[in-house]
Design an enzyme around this catalytic site. Structure first.
Site, short mmCIF file in Angstrom:
data_model
loop_
_atom_site.label_atom_id
_atom_site.label_comp_id
_atom_site.label_asym_id
_atom_site.label_seq_id
_atom_site.Cartn_x
_atom_site.Cartn_y
_atom_site.Cartn_z
N TYR A 33 44.57 36.03 -29.90
CA TYR A 33 45.49 35.44 -28.90
C TYR A 33 46.95 35.74 -29.24
CZ TYR A 33 41.33 32.58 -27.94
OH TYR A 33 40.06 32.15 -27.65
N ASP A 167 36.91 26.44 -22.11
CA ASP A 167 36.55 27.61 -21.31
C ASP A 167 35.09 27.70 -20.85
OD1 ASP A 167 39.08 27.94 -22.36
OD2 ASP A 167 38.83 30.05 -22.81
N ARG A 200 31.06 33.17 -28.69
CA ARG A 200 31.96 33.34 -27.55
C ARG A 200 31.21 33.14 -26.24
NH1 ARG A 200 36.84 32.86 -29.10
NH2 ARG A 200 37.48 33.88 -27.17
N TYR A 352 31.60 28.05 -29.10
CA TYR A 352 32.88 27.74 -28.45
C TYR A 352 32.93 26.30 -27.95
CZ TYR A 352 36.97 30.25 -26.40
OH TYR A 352 38.20 30.73 -26.09
N GLU A 396 39.47 28.17 -35.71
CA GLU A 396 39.67 27.83 -34.29
C GLU A 396 38.79 26.63 -33.92
OE1 GLU A 396 38.75 31.06 -31.63
OE2 GLU A 396 39.70 30.08 -29.91
C1 GLC Z 1 40.82 29.45 -25.80
C2 GLC Z 1 40.64 27.94 -25.68
C3 GLC Z 1 41.89 27.33 -25.05
C4 GLC Z 1 43.12 27.73 -25.87
C5 GLC Z 1 43.20 29.23 -26.07
C6 GLC Z 1 44.27 29.65 -27.07
O1 GLC Z 1 40.94 30.03 -24.56
O2 GLC Z 1 39.51 27.63 -24.94
O3 GLC Z 1 41.76 25.93 -24.97
O4 GLC Z 1 44.27 27.27 -25.25
O5 GLC Z 1 41.97 29.72 -26.56
O6 GLC Z 1 44.07 29.01 -28.30
#
Ligand code: GLC
Length: 426
Positions: A33, A167, A200, A352, A396
């Site tokens: 991310y 998600d 995932r 997840y 995470e």
């Molecule tokens: C995933 C999670 C979301 C979070 C993102 C960044 O998409 O489901 O809640 O904001 O990651 O950490």
């Protein structure tokens, strides 16, 4: 006495925050991310404030600098070019000065800003920064009720699972049957390059995430149209509870700062929302459930989304029932609070949002329980969270049965929450 181990853990958490700090915003973690995420940033600001209050305010200000003219605050701000994440700006095509996604995320900013203000050592700085953010957060809240509650029911719907922040929750499975996959453009996922594919979302889910995105894009990201045009409209109790709590907190803060109009509007939103929440209660599950607005039915899926409402001022008997539900779950999971009820055959300890423990969610649940006098359960959640860090680092998310670290590593909001847990435990 503050133990050495606690100080060391806090120092390690600060290291994670610093590593992911890009100056005026943080990224959730490297690789997986690489941009700014909405609710990650707001919760991360609480951790930043422990060592740099000015920097904490900047984190939220940067997010709101990318608010849309209609009031929406996007779920991702693509500050830089980076192809390690999919779908990137070339897929969203939202046509904003700085590229952003076209959907939103849980509205935790109102809560975060109030907490930053209440704890601030530098009150003058806090008042200045909070005052500037107030109208922006208020505009976001107004946007929610105008665009995601078009019939004035008091509760807002999400139109994409990514908006919930949870998600791939089991909550969306039934509604996803209605989302087609024809016409989804060819794509290559990147998340599975950075994390184990078994942890995932599946391809079937990803196809539907993208179908919805393309559908909204074809409607020009016009929020006046998107809600009614979406085959996916879910009223998520956790999402609403966060918005309600933020509205109530914003009202309090606005009152303190003499912004009476903002206070009044947000107080009214919170009160109406709390009354409407009753519709989502399930006696059978001892928690709230999602409502599928398209078919007008509750979704029979006991996820942590229905436990999160303790974060808002729901009636005391509801909080007590949820506390008992958490204790029941704690009898089966080594670490709480799992993102889904272990008794559900669809529970998946590693995938997840279909079972794993997330520390941000723990933080909000523990906060609500502690505030309403359920100290023991709150402490149990805090202990679980701290144990997970000690055993498995700043992951995470975590397997609630084994404690194994899952998904990305060196995770920013996990580190921020650890600082919060440890400082509040003292
Ligand atoms: C995933 C999670 C979301 C979070 C993102 C960044 O998409 O489901 O809640 O904001 O990651 O950490």
């Amino acid at each position: 006495m503050i133990s050495l181990a606690v100080n060391e853990t806090i120092a390690r958490a600060v290291e994670v925050l610093r590593e992911n700090d890009h100056g005026d915003y943080t990224i959730p973690t490297k690789g997986l991310y690489p941009f700014q995420w909405n609710w990650d940033s707001c919760l991360t600001a609480l951790g930043l404030a422990h060592y740099d209050e000015a920097r904490a305010w900047t984190e939220i200000e940067t997010l709101f600098a990318h608010q849309w003219p209609d009031g929406m605050v996007p779920h991702i701000v693509f500050h830089v070019l980076n192809d390690s994440y999919f779908p990137g700006p070339e897929v969203w095509r939202t046509n904003r000065p700085t590229a952003t996604s076209g959907i939103t995320q849980p509205a935790v900013a109102g809560f975060a800003v109030r907490r930053l203000f209440d704890r601030a050592k530098d009150k003058k700085l806090a008042a200045e920064r909070a005052r500037a953010l107030l109208p922006k957060i208020d505009a976001w809240h107004r946007w929610f009720y105008e665009n995601r509650d078009p019939r004035g029911e008091g509760l807002v719907a999400i139109i994409h699972p990514w908006e919930s922040g949870r998600d791939n929750s089991i909550d969306w499975d039934d509604a996803f049957e209605r989302v087609p996959t024809e016409g989804v453009e060819a794509y290559t996922r990147r998340d599975t390059l950075h994390a184990d594919p078994a942890h995932r979302p599946t391809k079937a889910q990803y196809d539907r995430y993208l179908w919805l995105l393309q559908h909204f894009r074809a409607l020009g990201w016009d929020n006046a149209k998107l809600h009614d045009a979406s085959p996916f409209q879910i009223v998520d109790p956790g999402f609403n509870a966060i918005l309600i709590r933020s509205a109530a907190d914003l009202a309090d803060l606005a009152e303190t700062l003499g912004e009476m109009e903002i206070a009044k509007a947000n107080r009214a939103r919170a009160e109406k929302g709390l009354l409407a929440m009753e519709r989502l209660w399930s006696d059978a599950h001892g928690q709230y459930l999602c409502l599928d607005r398209v078919i007008g039915k509750l979704v029979d899926s006991a996820s942590v989304g229905g436990i999160l409402p303790v974060f808002s001022a729901i009636p005391k008997p509801r909080i007590a029932a949820i506390a008992a539900t958490i204790e029941r779950i704690a009898g089966k999971a080594r670490y709480i609070v799992p993102s889904h009820d272990l008794d559900d055959p669809r529970f998946d300890a590693k995938r997840y949002w279909r079972g794993p423990v997330w520390l941000v969610v723990n933080y909000m649940i523990a906060d609500g329980l502690a505030a309403s006098g359920h100290t023991q359960v709150a402490q149990r959640i805090t202990r679980s969270s701290v144990d997970l860090i000690a055993e498995s680092g700043f992951a995470e998310y975590y397997d609630p049965l084994s404690g194994e670290p899952l998904g990305g590593g060196r995770f920013t909001w996990t580190a921020a929450m650890v600082i919060e847990f440890l400082k509040s435990e003292r």
